[in-house]
Design a protein around this motif. Structure first.
Motif, PDB file in Angstrom:
ATOM      1  N   VAL A  54       0.908  -1.284  -0.123  1.00 57.60           N
ATOM      2  CA  VAL A  54      -0.072  -0.039  -0.157  1.00 57.60           C
ATOM      3  C   VAL A  54       0.808   1.318   0.004  1.00 57.60           C
ATOM      4  O   VAL A  54       1.682   1.284   0.816  1.00 57.60           O
ATOM      5  CB  VAL A  54      -0.835  -0.079   1.185  1.00 57.60           C
ATOM      6  N   TYR A  55       0.463   2.264  -0.810  1.00 60.19           N
ATOM      7  CA  TYR A  55       1.501   3.576  -1.109  1.00 60.19           C
ATOM      8  C   TYR A  55       0.932   4.436   0.193  1.00 60.19           C
ATOM      9  O   TYR A  55      -0.326   4.683  -0.043  1.00 60.19           O
ATOM     10  CB  TYR A  55       1.280   3.708  -2.387  1.00 60.19           C
ATOM     11  N   LEU A  56       1.934   4.968   0.734  1.00 62.82           N
ATOM     12  CA  LEU A  56       1.582   5.803   1.832  1.00 62.82           C
ATOM     13  C   LEU A  56       1.880   7.283   1.393  1.00 62.82           C
ATOM     14  O   LEU A  56       1.536   8.264   2.306  1.00 62.82           O
ATOM     15  CB  LEU A  56       2.396   5.568   3.103  1.00 62.82           C
ATOM     16  N   GLY A  57       2.592   7.573   0.113  1.00 62.15           N
ATOM     17  CA  GLY A  57       3.138   8.869  -0.212  1.00 62.15           C
ATOM     18  C   GLY A  57       4.534   8.928   0.155  1.00 62.15           C
ATOM     19  O   GLY A  57       5.134   8.286   1.019  1.00 62.15           O
ATOM     20  N   GLY A  58       5.155  10.086  -0.694  1.00 66.87           N
ATOM     21  CA  GLY A  58       6.679  10.015  -0.357  1.00 66.87           C
ATOM     22  C   GLY A  58       7.466   8.969  -0.664  1.00 66.87           C
ATOM     23  O   GLY A  58       8.916   9.208  -0.254  1.00 66.87           O
ATOM     24  N   GLY A  59       7.070   8.277  -1.507  1.00 70.26           N
ATOM     25  CA  GLY A  59       8.011   6.974  -1.761  1.00 70.26           C
ATOM     26  C   GLY A  59       7.859   5.794  -1.005  1.00 70.26           C
ATOM     27  O   GLY A  59       8.616   4.843  -1.024  1.00 70.26           O
TER      28      GLY A  59
END
Length: 541
Positions: free
Chosen positions: A338-343
């Motif tokens: 799951v992508y959380l942002g900021g890489g």
């Protein structure tokens, strides 16, 4: 007004001209016992005279080996068809408005033999027709799909040698059988009814749409045309070649018609109800889109729909899921993230267990990028989580997931996303498989759901859809499902780590890069560790 009437008539024709049936024949290697073993499948009856069913019904016959050796070439010789048994087709019997003498006698006989109940109920009214197999062929679209994606699958389930099962089951997966209820003629004439059937079917709707399956599991007329519903979890191929659905089916459902929600329009046929991959029961039913199958057989272009396909009402939900769910690969292991942002991405620790010795990569929406592990919980300890980092510029086309701040509730509807099956040589159009279910049980340290989950869902999200804006929120991260001591896997019983367990610690680290806060995810309380051990019912996915 005329256009509206034609549309209504067209819908009526599509619905009324097609019905689900049970297809059976008596079989035995020894003629003396020929009536003991009955082989069965479901089927589609259309235009009264014709029945289309699936090639799995031929599996016990010696002719199945001929089909396997044919390697996609049509079988037209009379000797082949002459050896095939007589086919019995069981269908629902419609009541006559003005019953004749024979029907009146039949009704009187039922009344004398059944003392209680509504004797005119449709469950008591069946009829059995006889016919002959007039044409058998292999669909090249499905055959390529089996070779490219399903090569490691065991199709069906029988006692005996797994290798031989896999080869025969895979060979018959793409085979279709046409039955004539009125004539013994075979050959090129069989193309006419297939052409008329192509006029009746509609292209399948998008991933996430509801399907309705009519089938007769186990060859038992008590279950004649049983109806199950589920969503399209995944679509394989550009045409498409195969649909995966979480509509529950059982052995004998192969050949059953698949309709859009409400039995409105015929879109496909069940080609596999039970399958195994890497030793796990898949849990999803496989459906062949009939527009692709029939167009390939008739060597015509897939017909354009006579009206635009309606956009799925939850298309925005699917787009949100696709925008934050990624495939994670580490050596031979893979799962979801799951992508959380900021890489930054969160996944399961066991997915990246060998990250020190193997390349770690993430794939999302046509982009592939290497990643590193920032944090991983200890092996075999709750909670089974890992934080990954990759170049944020490469994931600029992704959207950070929204982690829910409201705990899951028992009974609420949820979705699961992961990557159980994909063509590893072509990840260009990779999108997650999505299954639906509900929360069975919930505690501060665990969410258990009924979503269908297999290998490849590890690290993937459990989603809640919030109203009224249809916003998607992550309730938890899928970690394990249940298996028995004998190795049987139960894909509809699985556990996830609640978002509340890790959301604050990960958010704090992403903001401040304070690694000491990550250790707060680890919880050594024996009660929680014991809950996640699930001994002996534990299976990493």
């Amino acid at each position: 007004m005329r256009f509206m009437i034609l549309n209504v008539l067209g819908l009526f024709w599509r619905t009324m001209a097609v019905e689900g049936v049970m297809v059976t024949y008596n079989y035995s290697d020894d003629g003396e016992y020929a009536n003991i073993l009955t082989v069965s499948a479901s089927g589609i009856r259309f235009s009264k005279r014709w029945v289309l069913t699936h090639g799995s019904i031929l599996s016990p016959l010696k002719e199945a080996k001929i089909i396997k050796k044919a390697k996609g070439k049509p079988i037209l010789n009379d000797e082949f068809y002459a050896g095939l048994p007589e086919i019995h087709v069981t269908c629902e019997k419609k009541q006559s408005a003005n019953p004749n003498l024979y029907e009146s006698v039949e009704k009187l006989s039922r009344e004398r033999n059944v003392q209680h109940g509504d004797l005119e109920h449709s469950s008591y009214l069946i009829r059995v027709l006889t016919g002959r197999i007039c044409h058998v062929w292999q669909c090249p679209i499905l055959d390529r799909c089996a070779n490219d994606i399903l090569y490691s699958w065991t199709i069906g389930h029988k006692d005996g040698d797994i290798d031989s099962q896999t080869k025969l089951g895979t060979a018959l997966l793409s085979v279709f059988v046409l039955i004539d209820l009125e004539s013994d003629k075979r050959g090129i004439e069989s193309l006419r009814p297939l052409s008329s059937l192509l006029d009746l079917v509609r292209p399948p709707t998008e991933r996430g749409s509801i399907l309705e399956v009519h089938s007769t599991p186990f060859g038992c007329e008590v279950f004649l045309n049983a109806v199950t519903r589920g969503s399209i979890c995944g679509v394989v191929g550009k045409r498409p070649s195969l649909l995966m659905t979480d509509a529950a089916t059982a052995l004998g459902s192969e050949g059953g018609p698949v309709f859009t929600e409400g039995s409105k329009e015929l879109v496909g046929m069940v080609v596999c109800s039970v399958s195994w991959c890497r030793g796990e029961w898949v849990g999803l039913s496989l459906v062949a889109p009939l527009t692709s199958v029939l167009a390939a057989k008739l060597r015509v272009a897939v017909p354009a729909p006579d009206r635009p396909l309606a956009s799925h009402p939850l298309q925005d939900v699917l787009n949100q899921i696709d925008a934050c769910t990624v495939l994670v690969r580490c050596g031979h292991a893979w799962g979801a993230g799951v992508y959380l942002g900021g890489g930054y991405l969160v996944t399961c620790a066991h997915v990246v267990k060998s990250y020190q010795n193997h390349k770690l990569s993430v794939y999302c929406r046509g982009v592939s990028e290497t990643a590193i592990v920032r944090y991983k919980t200890p092996d075999k300890k709750a909670y089974d989580l890992a934080l990954l980092f990759t170049n944020p510029e490469k994931l600029s086309h992704m959207s950070p997931a929204v982690l829910s701040t409201v705990p899951a509730e028992k009974g609420e509807s949820v979705l699961a996303a992961g990557f159980p099956y994909f063509n590893e040589f072509d990840l260009t159009n990779l999108i997650p498989t999505i299954t639906s279910g509900h929360v069975n049980t919930v505690s501060p340290s665990m969410i258990q759901t009924s979503c269908c989950v297999q290998s490849g869902f590890s690290g993937g999200p459990i989603f809640r859809i919030t109203k009224p804006k249809n916003r998607v929120e992550v309730l938890g991260i899928i970690a394990i499902n249940v298996t028995s001591d004998g190795g049987a896997c139960f894909p509809y019983v699985n556990m996830a780590v609640p978002a509340a367990v890790f959301s604050h610690a990960l958010a704090h680290y992403i903001l401040n890069k304070d690694e000491t806060k990550l250790a707060g995810i680890e919880n050594n309380k024996e009660m929680i560790q014991a809950q996640w051990r699930l001994m002996p019912y534990r299976s990493k996915i």
